[in-house]
Each structure stands twice: as structure tokens, then as C-alpha cells.
Design an enzyme around this catalytic site. Structure first.
Site, PDB file in Angstrom:
ATOM      1  N   THR A  73       0.828  -1.375   0.298  1.00  0.00           N
ATOM      2  CA  THR A  73       0.205   0.268   0.220  1.00  0.00           C
ATOM      3  C   THR A  73       0.616   0.838  -0.181  1.00  0.00           C
ATOM      4  O   THR A  73       0.849   1.954  -0.822  1.00  0.00           O
ATOM      5  CB  THR A  73      -0.997  -0.181   1.187  1.00  0.00           C
ATOM      6  OG1 THR A  73      -1.726  -1.305   1.323  1.00  0.00           O
ATOM      7  CG2 THR A  73      -1.699   1.106   1.459  1.00  0.00           C
ATOM      8  N   GLN A 176       0.362 -10.080  -6.455  1.00  0.00           N
ATOM      9  CA  GLN A 176      -0.007 -11.094  -6.023  1.00  0.00           C
ATOM     10  C   GLN A 176       0.942 -12.420  -6.607  1.00  0.00           C
ATOM     11  O   GLN A 176       0.245 -13.601  -6.988  1.00  0.00           O
ATOM     12  CB  GLN A 176      -2.063 -11.015  -6.939  1.00  0.00           C
ATOM     13  CG  GLN A 176      -2.848 -10.439  -6.420  1.00  0.00           C
ATOM     14  CD  GLN A 176      -2.790 -11.204  -4.750  1.00  0.00           C
ATOM     15  OE1 GLN A 176      -2.561 -12.305  -4.075  1.00  0.00           O
ATOM     16  NE2 GLN A 176      -3.634 -10.044  -3.269  1.00  0.00           N
ATOM     17  N   SER A 196       4.709  -7.578  -1.856  1.00  0.00           N
ATOM     18  CA  SER A 196       4.267  -7.470  -0.358  1.00  0.00           C
ATOM     19  C   SER A 196       4.757  -9.266   0.356  1.00  0.00           C
ATOM     20  O   SER A 196       4.766  -9.979  -0.081  1.00  0.00           O
ATOM     21  CB  SER A 196       2.564  -7.289  -0.032  1.00  0.00           C
ATOM     22  OG  SER A 196       2.204  -7.411   1.165  1.00  0.00           O
ATOM     23  N   HIS A 198       3.369 -10.697   3.327  1.00  0.00           N
ATOM     24  CA  HIS A 198       2.637 -11.250   3.210  1.00  0.00           C
ATOM     25  C   HIS A 198       2.066 -11.888   2.253  1.00  0.00           C
ATOM     26  O   HIS A 198       0.885 -13.099   2.921  1.00  0.00           O
ATOM     27  CB  HIS A 198       1.610 -10.368   4.437  1.00  0.00           C
ATOM     28  CG  HIS A 198       0.549 -10.016   4.250  1.00  0.00           C
ATOM     29  ND1 HIS A 198      -0.576  -9.965   4.278  1.00  0.00           N
ATOM     30  CD2 HIS A 198       0.965  -8.219   3.040  1.00  0.00           C
ATOM     31  CE1 HIS A 198      -1.538  -8.604   3.965  1.00  0.00           C
ATOM     32  NE2 HIS A 198      -0.494  -8.082   3.143  1.00  0.00           N
ATOM     33  N   CYS A 321     -17.276  -3.565   1.255  1.00  0.00           N
ATOM     34  CA  CYS A 321     -18.622  -3.456   2.129  1.00  0.00           C
ATOM     35  C   CYS A 321     -17.907  -2.156   2.971  1.00  0.00           C
ATOM     36  O   CYS A 321     -17.890  -1.969   3.038  1.00  0.00           O
ATOM     37  CB  CYS A 321     -18.320  -4.288   3.617  1.00  0.00           C
ATOM     38  SG  CYS A 321     -19.547  -4.207   4.475  1.00  0.00           S
TER      39      CYS A 321
END
Ligand code: PLP
Length: 379
Positions: A73, A176, A196, A198, A321
Site C-alpha cells: 500500500t 499477488q 508485499s 504477507h 462493504c
């Protein structure tokens, strides 16, 4: 997590690899600040430089091109926020960590169309590149390597190959990809790339921006000389140690892609057999071997995710959401998919420790969860 649960949300975050656990545990006992010149400091510095080499080796970059950050990010925000771009080209399939900064960058935003197959429109880039060529160095193209929801792989190397001469700064969000497909920074030809920890089996809260040697990109976080003055702040020593070890573990696991594809194919074949009406997103596209995006007409993603969770399976939905309202997935909507699919698709993502037993358990549960009487249809 209970041992009986099945985790199929590795694109959100994947399990810590044992190699990463060992490295970060060992780093916890190292007291030095990597900027200190004494023995303890040099010991800490050595851990960071080893990790830099490990991450660089995984993505075929030079170690000096790897700058550690707090995650992808930050790396994406850095590229968008610090370049003083006049124009940014990006598509609606990008991750929020790209979409958010682009929306606030204050630059002219050229929204790239995406085909139903999920691929960014090359002609739109071409039309722009031809027109912008005198504006060398001020135009940014944000083009992800693989999508987090669908796994669709973008033709990044083709874009850089075609438009290198136009002076565009092409950045790819490759978060990814490592551990699922080979990532070669040098041959992708991009000016920068985010990764990234993680997502590849390291701890969260650490990542890297890989910046091509010689590419012009001002620092984003200033106020210290760390990372060759490119990213200020005392380094996350423990996280970086774990990231490096995870990267090395990924690099030696050359059979991962094939293993994941075999499991994914079983998963999809099983779903097809149990639920013939299931709609798979972009199975014809070139996509990551670990990711399946699937919708069952008349069933909401929200309900499927909850039902599966109650039955011991962790999956996710691309539907955003916000304010308690579940909307359509922005990535699927950008592909022009019907609203029912964009609100109904769930994502199943396998990881380095996924097993045949996980797939078998999922398929048992899937049958029960999608049987009409167990689930409420969309009104
Ligand atoms: N880009 C993509 C495609 C992602 O999937 C993610 C994480 O979900 C990110 C960026 C953000 O990465 P991080 O969690 O390291 O900030």
C-alpha cells in the site's frame, strides 16, 4: 485457528512460512539499530542487506533497486504520490491501494478500458502514448501484474516493450504474483514494482518498492537517511528478516505453480459437477494458478461467505462493504460483468500450504451450502 478449518483466502494474506518464522524469531534477539556503526548496528544492517538480496533474487532485480516499505500500500502510494505526474493511466481493476492515491493525486486521470476477459485495452494506451510522447517522464501508467480477485495476468512486458520509447513511467503492482508465477523485474521492463511480504509467506506490515536503477522517483517518506535516503524511518528489522526468508523459500519452491494449478483445477471441476449453474470468471484468460472467482446465479456472495465460514471454510468476496452496504466488486464491474455476477462472485485462493484434503473438505461443504433449501436466494 482451529485445525479443522480450511483456509482458502491466501490472496488476502497467506500463512507464515517456517523459514520466515525462524528468521524473524532470530531477528527479535538482535538489538542494534541498522544505522548504528557499532557491532550491534552492523549485525542488524547485515540482516537487512541479506533480506534485500533475497527479495531481489526472487524478482530478478538488483539489491540496490529494492527499497523496503511498510507494505505494498505504501509502495503504490509512493509511486503515485511523489512523482509529480501530469497524467496517470490506470484501469478500474486495480487494487484500492492504487485507486485511492490515483483519485487524490491531482493529476489528469485517463481511465483505461478493460475487456470482458479482464485485460486492459492496449489500444487506449497506444492512443495516449503517441499523443503524450513529448511529455517525457511525467506520465505514469499503473498496471497490475495479476489481479487479486480474478488472478488475471496483465501483459505488462508487452506494454513496456511497446511504449518504453515514449518515456512513460510504468509501475506494476506485483503483489499477488510471487509464489504463484515467476516474476522477473528486469524483463518486465517496468520502472517500478510493488511487492508485499504477507502475500508470499512472510509477516505483514512489510513490503518493498523495486525501483529501476536510474529511474527518477523522489522520496515519499522523508526525514532520515535510511534506505539510501529513499525511505526514511528506522527499518522494520524483524519484518524485513521474515520477508527475506520467505522470499528465499518461494524462490527455491519451483514446483509451486504446477502444484497450485492442479489443486485449483480439482476445485473448479468439483464445483462444476456439484453446481452446474456456477459461473467462473475468466477461466480462458491467462491467470494465476491459485485463484478462482466464481458466482452462483441467484446467490449473494455475502451469504455464501457467511455460510462457508460457519461451515469452517474461509473464503472472501470481491464485493466492497462500506457503511454496512455490500456493493458490486469494482474489479468485476470494471470488466463489464453483469451486476448479479459482480455482487455474487466469491474468491477462492489457494496457498503454499493448501492440500488435497482442503479441496476435498471444501467440496463436501460446498454441496451442502449451495443446496437450494440451505440458502436464501436474492429477492
Ligand atoms: N495490491 C494488491 C493487488 C493487493 O492484493 C494488496 C493486498 O491486499 C495490496 C496491493 C496491498 O498490500 P499490503 O497489504 O502489503 O499493503
Amino acid at each position: 485457528m482451529s485445525v479443522s478449518r480450511v483456509y482458502l483466502d491466501h490472496n488476502a494474506t497467506t500463512a507464515l512460512r517456517p523459514e520466515a518464522r525462524a528468521a524473524l524469531t532470530a531477528a527479535m534477539d538482535v538489538v542494534g539499530n541498522p544505522s548504528s556503526i557499532h557491532h550491534e548496528g552492523r549485525r542488524a544492517r547485515a540482516i537487512i542487506e541479506t533480506a534485500r538480496e533475497q527479495v531481489a533474487a526472487l524478482v530478478n532485480a538488483k539489491p540496490l533497486e529494492v527499497v523496503f516499505t511498510s507494505g505494498a500500500t505504501e509502495a503504490n502510494a509512493w509511486v503515485v504520490g511523489s512523482g509529480n505526474w501530469t497524467t496517470i493511466l490506470s484501469a478500474g481493476i486495480e487494487h484500492d491501494s492504487v485507486r485511492g492515491p490515483v483519485a487524490h493525486a491531482g493529476a489528469r486521470h485517463v481511465k483505461l478500458p478493460v475487456s470482458v476477459g479482464g485485460i486492459v485495452d492496449m489500444e487506449a494506451i497506444k492512443a495516449f502514448a503517441v499523443q503524450v510522447s513529448p511529455n517525457v517522464g511525467r506520465t505514469l501508467v499503473m498496471l497490475q501484474l495479476a489481479n487479486n480477485e480474478t488472478g488475471i495476468i496483465q501483459p505488462v512486458a508487452e506494454v513496456t516493450e511497446r511504449y518504453r520509447a515514449h518515456g512513460l513511467h510504468v509501475h506494476t503492482d506485483a503483489v499477488q504474483a510471487p509464489g504463484r508465477m515467476p516474476v522477473d523485474f528486469a524483463s518486465l521492463g517496468v520502472a517500478s514494482m510493488s511487492v508485499s511480504s504477507h502475500k508470499l509467506g512472510g509477516p505483514s506490515g512489510v513490503g518493498a518498492l523495486v525501483i529501476r536503477d536510474g529511474a527518477r522517483l523522489p522520496s515519499f517518506v522523508i526525514g532520515g537517511g535510511q534506505e539510501r535516503r529513499r525511505r526514511a524511518g528506522t527499518e522494520n528489522l524483524i519484518g524485513i528478516a521474515g520477508f527475506g526468508a520467505a522470499a528465499e523459500a518461494v524462490a527455491v519452491d519451483s514446483g509451486a505453480g504446477q502444484r497450485l494449478a492442479a489443486l485449483r483445477d480439482k476445485l473448479e471441476a468439483g464445483i462444476r459437477q456439484i453446481t452446474p449453474a456456477a459461473v467462473f470468471i475468466a477461466t480462458a484468460a491467462e491467470r494465476l494458478p491459485n485463484t478462482t472467482s466464481v458466482a452462483v446465479p441467484s446467490l449473494t456472495a455475502e451469504l455464501l461467505v457467511i455460510k462457508l465460514d460457519l461451515a469452517g471454510i474461509a473464503v472472501s468476496s470481491g464485493a466492497a462493504c462500506s457503511s454496512g452496504k455490500v456493493g458490486a466488486s469494482h474489479a468485476l464491474s470494471a470488466m463489464g460483468l453483469a451486476p448479479e455476477i459482480a455482487t455474487g462472485a466469491i474468491r477462492l485462493s489457494l496457498g503454499w500450504n493448501s492440500s488435497e484434503a482442503d479441496v476435498a473438505t471444501f467440496l463436501n461443504v460446498w454441496g451442502a451450502v449451495t443446496r437450494p433449501h440451505t440458502i436464501r436466494a436474492i429477492a
